[in-house]
Write a protein that holds these residues in place. Sequence first.
Motif, PDB file in Angstrom:
ATOM      1  N   ASP A  38       0.834  -1.197   0.000  1.00  0.00           N
ATOM      2  CA  ASP A  38       0.000   0.000   0.000  1.00  0.00           C
ATOM      3  C   ASP A  38       0.875   1.257   0.000  1.00  0.00           C
ATOM      4  O   ASP A  38       1.658   1.458   0.929  1.00  0.00           O
ATOM      5  N   PRO A  39       0.786   2.133  -1.021  1.00  0.00           N
ATOM      6  CA  PRO A  39       1.678   3.307  -1.111  1.00  0.00           C
ATOM      7  C   PRO A  39       1.580   4.237   0.086  1.00  0.00           C
ATOM      8  O   PRO A  39       2.600   4.770   0.541  1.00  0.00           O
ATOM      9  N   ASP A  40       0.378   4.458   0.605  1.00  0.00           N
ATOM     10  CA  ASP A  40       0.223   5.365   1.740  1.00  0.00           C
ATOM     11  C   ASP A  40       0.877   4.799   2.995  1.00  0.00           C
ATOM     12  O   ASP A  40       1.547   5.524   3.744  1.00  0.00           O
ATOM     13  N   ARG A  41       0.690   3.516   3.227  1.00  0.00           N
ATOM     14  CA  ARG A  41       1.317   2.890   4.393  1.00  0.00           C
ATOM     15  C   ARG A  41       2.829   2.828   4.233  1.00  0.00           C
ATOM     16  O   ARG A  41       3.581   2.958   5.196  1.00  0.00           O
ATOM     17  N   ARG A  42       3.271   2.619   2.996  1.00  0.00           N
ATOM     18  CA  ARG A  42       4.712   2.594   2.732  1.00  0.00           C
ATOM     19  C   ARG A  42       5.335   3.934   3.097  1.00  0.00           C
ATOM     20  O   ARG A  42       6.367   4.000   3.762  1.00  0.00           O
ATOM     21  N   ARG A  43       4.702   5.017   2.658  1.00  0.00           N
ATOM     22  CA  ARG A  43       5.229   6.342   2.956  1.00  0.00           C
ATOM     23  C   ARG A  43       5.169   6.630   4.458  1.00  0.00           C
ATOM     24  O   ARG A  43       6.108   7.193   5.029  1.00  0.00           O
ATOM     25  N   ALA A  44       4.083   6.228   5.102  1.00  0.00           N
ATOM     26  CA  ALA A  44       3.962   6.453   6.540  1.00  0.00           C
ATOM     27  C   ALA A  44       5.042   5.706   7.313  1.00  0.00           C
ATOM     28  O   ALA A  44       5.607   6.226   8.284  1.00  0.00           O
ATOM     29  N   PHE A  45       5.363   4.499   6.857  1.00  0.00           N
ATOM     30  CA  PHE A  45       6.418   3.719   7.505  1.00  0.00           C
ATOM     31  C   PHE A  45       7.760   4.422   7.390  1.00  0.00           C
ATOM     32  O   PHE A  45       8.496   4.558   8.371  1.00  0.00           O
ATOM     33  N   VAL A  46       8.107   4.886   6.179  1.00  0.00           N
ATOM     34  CA  VAL A  46       9.383   5.572   5.987  1.00  0.00           C
ATOM     35  C   VAL A  46       9.420   6.862   6.796  1.00  0.00           C
ATOM     36  O   VAL A  46      10.419   7.173   7.447  1.00  0.00           O
ATOM     37  N   ALA A  47       8.331   7.626   6.786  1.00  0.00           N
ATOM     38  CA  ALA A  47       8.290   8.885   7.526  1.00  0.00           C
ATOM     39  C   ALA A  47       8.505   8.658   9.019  1.00  0.00           C
ATOM     40  O   ALA A  47       9.156   9.468   9.693  1.00  0.00           O
ATOM     41  N   ARG A  48       7.992   7.550   9.525  1.00  0.00           N
ATOM     42  CA  ARG A  48       8.088   7.276  10.967  1.00  0.00           C
ATOM     43  C   ARG A  48       9.447   6.729  11.355  1.00  0.00           C
ATOM     44  O   ARG A  48       9.896   6.939  12.482  1.00  0.00           O
ATOM     45  N   THR A  49      10.125   6.041  10.453  1.00  0.00           N
ATOM     46  CA  THR A  49      11.347   5.328  10.834  1.00  0.00           C
ATOM     47  C   THR A  49      12.630   5.926  10.261  1.00  0.00           C
ATOM     48  O   THR A  49      13.716   5.422  10.552  1.00  0.00           O
ATOM     49  N   LEU A  50      12.540   6.977   9.448  1.00  0.00           N
ATOM     50  CA  LEU A  50      13.740   7.596   8.890  1.00  0.00           C
ATOM     51  C   LEU A  50      14.508   8.338   9.987  1.00  0.00           C
ATOM     52  O   LEU A  50      13.967   9.226  10.645  1.00  0.00           O
ATOM     53  N   ALA A  51      15.762   7.981  10.179  1.00  0.00           N
ATOM     54  CA  ALA A  51      16.577   8.518  11.270  1.00  0.00           C
ATOM     55  C   ALA A  51      17.434   9.677  10.777  1.00  0.00           C
ATOM     56  O   ALA A  51      18.394   9.469  10.031  1.00  0.00           O
ATOM     57  N   ALA A  52      17.109  10.893  11.183  1.00  0.00           N
ATOM     58  CA  ALA A  52      17.796  12.083  10.679  1.00  0.00           C
ATOM     59  C   ALA A  52      19.278  12.076  11.017  1.00  0.00           C
ATOM     60  O   ALA A  52      20.109  12.541  10.229  1.00  0.00           O
ATOM     61  N   ASP A  53      19.641  11.549  12.193  1.00  0.00           N
ATOM     62  CA  ASP A  53      21.041  11.619  12.616  1.00  0.00           C
ATOM     63  C   ASP A  53      21.892  10.515  12.011  1.00  0.00           C
ATOM     64  O   ASP A  53      23.073  10.387  12.329  1.00  0.00           O
ATOM     65  N   HIS A  54      21.323   9.729  11.110  1.00  0.00           N
ATOM     66  CA  HIS A  54      22.103   8.717  10.399  1.00  0.00           C
ATOM     67  C   HIS A  54      22.281   9.081   8.933  1.00  0.00           C
ATOM     68  O   HIS A  54      22.638   8.223   8.120  1.00  0.00           O
ATOM     69  N   CYS A  55      22.032  10.350   8.607  1.00  0.00           N
ATOM     70  CA  CYS A  55      22.067  10.798   7.216  1.00  0.00           C
ATOM     71  C   CYS A  55      23.077  11.922   7.022  1.00  0.00           C
ATOM     72  O   CYS A  55      23.401  12.655   7.949  1.00  0.00           O
ATOM     73  N   ILE A  56      23.562  12.046   5.798  1.00  0.00           N
ATOM     74  CA  ILE A  56      24.173  13.290   5.348  1.00  0.00           C
ATOM     75  C   ILE A  56      23.350  13.759   4.150  1.00  0.00           C
ATOM     76  O   ILE A  56      22.883  12.944   3.348  1.00  0.00           O
ATOM     77  N   THR A  57      23.155  15.067   4.044  1.00  0.00           N
ATOM     78  CA  THR A  57      22.168  15.601   3.111  1.00  0.00           C
ATOM     79  C   THR A  57      22.794  16.630   2.185  1.00  0.00           C
ATOM     80  O   THR A  57      23.603  17.461   2.619  1.00  0.00           O
ATOM     81  N   ALA A  58      22.414  16.571   0.908  1.00  0.00           N
ATOM     82  CA  ALA A  58      22.839  17.555  -0.086  1.00  0.00           C
ATOM     83  C   ALA A  58      21.730  18.592  -0.250  1.00  0.00           C
ATOM     84  O   ALA A  58      20.579  18.239  -0.527  1.00  0.00           O
TER      85      ALA A  58
END
Length: 211
Positions: A38-58
């Motif tokens: 399900d696309p909506d649930r997929r996006r909700a999962f990523v939004a909830r579990t994406l860890a900002a302090d494990h990223c570097i961003t351009a």
Amino acid sequence: MSAPDVTITRSLPESVRAAAVDVFVEAFGEKMSTALPDPDRRRAFVARTLAADHCITALDGESFFGFAGLKAATGHYAGGVVDARRLGFGEARRLLGMRGAIKARVAFGLVDHRPKPRELYIENIVVAPEARGKGIGTRLLAEIETIAREDGFERIWLDVIDTNPRARVLYEREGYEVIKEQKLYFMSRFAGFSVVRTMELAVGADEPSAG
């Protein structure tokens, strides 16, 4: 074409989090669709579990151009970038449904890499569609190598799947070498890809300046 005004920050600013989620889902949605159809649930999962302090961003000004997700045994990048374990099972069930919660735990458990001390693992690199072809992936890889040298890592490694040949070309151009190839056989239908190649780059710590 290059992007000379792009800056790299060692986090994921909250102001571009939604854009990062969108680009991540666009890049990996097909790979995730077996576990989370399900696309909506997929996006909700990523939004909830994406860890900002494990990223570097351009970033280009306030515009999101891409990010890399990192993982280490200890320290700032310990943990996972998109990590199902950040959800308790009860919350995962409310967010994804019972079957979705179980599938997410199983699917993301299959790719839960655990780097050893002095190793830095690149979980993913994603670039916004409008920024592709501007050298963003190269800039992110250069920053990752800088981080590795500054923090005393000896090895950077990653896995690239057979359905993403452009990524392998980028890594090889930057000096990464294939050291292992794993065929998934009967699991390929569930995973969405058939072959995983592990690539690595040996690094050394920065030399102290004379003075």
